[in-house]
Design a protein around this motif. Structure first.
Motif, PDB file in Angstrom:
ATOM      1  N   ASN A  73       0.760  -1.248  -0.044  1.00 46.23           N
ATOM      2  CA  ASN A  73      -0.079   0.051  -0.012  1.00 46.23           C
ATOM      3  C   ASN A  73       0.831   1.380   0.126  1.00 46.23           C
ATOM      4  O   ASN A  73       0.347   2.333   0.068  1.00 46.23           O
ATOM      5  N   GLY A  74       2.134   1.070  -0.064  1.00 45.64           N
ATOM      6  CA  GLY A  74       2.863   2.272   0.105  1.00 45.64           C
ATOM      7  C   GLY A  74       3.270   3.192   1.394  1.00 45.64           C
ATOM      8  O   GLY A  74       4.233   4.103   1.506  1.00 45.64           O
ATOM      9  N   LYS A  75       2.708   2.275   2.461  1.00 47.16           N
ATOM     10  CA  LYS A  75       2.856   3.260   3.606  1.00 47.16           C
ATOM     11  C   LYS A  75       4.191   2.369   4.399  1.00 47.16           C
ATOM     12  O   LYS A  75       4.075   1.430   4.524  1.00 47.16           O
ATOM     13  N   ARG A 113      -4.320   0.905  -3.478  1.00 47.92           N
ATOM     14  CA  ARG A 113      -3.381   1.723  -3.493  1.00 47.92           C
ATOM     15  C   ARG A 113      -3.620   2.864  -4.632  1.00 47.92           C
ATOM     16  O   ARG A 113      -3.776   2.259  -5.771  1.00 47.92           O
ATOM     17  N   PHE A 158      -4.846  -1.844  -7.988  1.00 46.41           N
ATOM     18  CA  PHE A 158      -4.442  -0.577  -7.458  1.00 46.41           C
ATOM     19  C   PHE A 158      -5.480   0.114  -8.388  1.00 46.41           C
ATOM     20  O   PHE A 158      -5.983   0.098  -9.368  1.00 46.41           O
TER      21      PHE A 158
END
Length: 498
Positions: A24-26, A60, A103
């Motif tokens: 999710n890019g976190k 995402r 995504f």
């Protein structure tokens, strides 16, 4: 920053936290594995495999820069800055990737509507510059893979196999008034004239040899020999001019030579001219098209042809950093008043320039040109030969962890033929749109214009007075030659008089 933390929570157990295995890019520390003295590692390997993590991006959101460039992107704007809708071949490809990897896409209008070619003075222009600075993660849009660009971004598996080419205005028709003269190309005249000049003396030599070896004939005097040579030259000239004449000998061998000469002049030269003339009148001749890089360089040097390229494109990079012929063309381009097109959207203006003016050429991707020529009218343009093969791909940040996941999906789409299918769909859509537009053309003026465009496209058309005027040009040349010969004969006659 990539961080891995080992935490001892008991005497014989450890927990492992990692911050880069998150789809999710976190980037936050999450428990990914643990170890105990009895069971050892809970799962192998120690850190989760990258391909497994990025199989699902968990909705995402990726911000995608889009630039209006048919057929790859069709972008409609709201208030000239906000994007209202996006469609096209590359948008369909991104939708397939988003559906497979789960995504979402958020398209936005980039401030610089160019792709970017290379890192210069620690900066990079265009959309690729934003990926290099890690402001954007993904870009797709007829993006050619080059060595200079690969220093700033990573590329996926190719999404398109294209070719470099240049576009010029369609060759125009040559003058119809000269259609009767055009078969006599300058390369034809030397052998024809040589045949005419040799035929007379050759005929004279045959007659002289016959007199020498045959005692039944009286040998001519020196004055008679000069007269005989003149008669032989006149006979050969009369044969080629299709005039009646008297053979200056009773020898059968001489008559045979004259018959062969007459047949050659009539059925070889005459029929070849008639065949060429018929073909030229049936389909009028055109100017020589510019199809190779050598011909383009010659046209730029001699005919003031101006070549245009899109700023920060792959073609721009090839010309600017190329050697040999590319270097020569780039040097001539820099002397032009304008040689670079600032944005991809302005590429349509370049197409219009080439359409309206035969002194402009445009260099770029062959697939893009092929599509745009269909939109503007293929009969207005001439597409060159393939200069070299180029591959288009999706640009990602250097060290992108989900590169392999994108490659896996793209290879599946390529092997199944879906990539080719979505490209063909855009061409088919263009054909359908053109049919709808043609149905809307109802006025007489537009109908006449369409007829003229079809005529210019190389379709058969009736003969005009311009074509027939060529006969009068030939007649005037014949009269002029007759007058010149008459004056020469009068002049020679006066010289012979006492």
């Amino acid at each position: 920053m990539e961080v891995c933390v080992f935490v001892r929570n008991k005497v014989d157990s450890f927990n492992f936290y990692y911050n880069h295995k998150s789809s999710n890019g976190k980037s936050k520390l999450e428990l990914v594995n643990w170890w105990t003295i009895e069971d050892k590692l809970f799962q192998h390997p120690l850190l989760p495999p990258t391909e497994k993590v990025y199989q699902n991006f968990k909705r995402r959101v990726f911000r995608i820069p889009v630039v209006h460039k048919p057929p790859w992107y069709f972008v409609s704007y709201f208030n000239d800055s906000e994007i209202e809708s996006v469609s096209g071949r590359d948008q369909k490809l991104l939708d397939l990737l988003a559906s497979k990897l789960n995504f979402r896409l958020q398209p936005f209008d980039p401030p610089d509507h160019s792709q970017g070619s290379a890192i210069v003075n620690n900066t990079m222009k265009g959309v690729l510059g934003t990926i290099w600075l890690r402001e954007v993660e993904i870009f797709i849009g007829d993006l050619t893979v080059t060595y200079e660009r690969s220093q700033a971004v990573d590329f996926t598996f190719p999404t398109l196999i294209d070719n470099e080419a240049f576009l010029t205005h369609a060759p125009g028709y040559l003058s119809e008034a000269l259609a009767l003269i055009r078969p006599f190309h300058w390369k034809v005249w030397p052998p024809v004239l040589l045949t005419i000049f040799i035929s007379g003396p050759l005929l004279f030599i045959i007659i002289k040899i016959s007199y020498l070896f045959n005692i039944s004939y009286n040998r001519p005097s020196q004055n008679d020999s000069f007269q005989l040579l003149s008669d032989c030259i006149w006979v050969s000239s009369a044969i080629f001019l299709k005039q009646s004449c008297l053979v200056p000998s009773d020898i059968n061998k001489v008559r045979l030579v004259v018959v062969v000469l007459y047949l050659g002049a009539t059925y070889v030269i005459g029929d070849m001219y008639s065949a060429n003339l018929t073909s030229m009148l049936a389909r009028p001749a055109r100017e020589t098209p510019i199809s190779t890089l050598e011909q383009l360089a010659e046209a730029m040097e001699k005919n003031e042809m101006q070549l245009l390229a899109e700023l920060h494109s792959a073609s721009h990079g090839n010309l600017e950093n190329g050697t040999g012929l590319y270097e020569k063309i780039w040097g001539m381009m820099k002397k032009q008043h304008r040689y670079l097109i600032e944005t991809a959207e302005m590429g349509m203006q370049g197409m219009q320039l080439v359409k309206d003016n035969k002194h402009y050429a445009l260099i770029g991707g062959r697939e893009t040109f092929y599509y745009n020529t269909k939109r503007f009218g293929a009969h207005y343009f001439h597409l060159s030969e393939k200069l070299h093969t180029r591959y288009s791909a999706i640009a990602l940040q250097i060290g992108c962890p989900f590169l392999q996941n994108f490659n896996k999906v793209l290879m599946q789409l390529f092997e199944s033929g879906i990539l080719a299918k979505i490209t063909e769909d855009e061409y088919q859509k263009l054909v359908e749109e053109k049919k709808i537009e043609e149905r809307k053309v109802e006025t007489v003026a537009e109908g006449k214009q369409a007829t003229e465009e079809e005529t210019d496209g190389g379709q058969p058309r009736p003969m005009s007075m311009a074509t027939l005027s060529g006969a009068f040009v030939i007649l005037s040349i014949g009269y002029s030659a007759s007058v010149c010969l008459l004056f020469i004969e009068l002049l020679l006659h006066k010289i012979k008089l006492p």
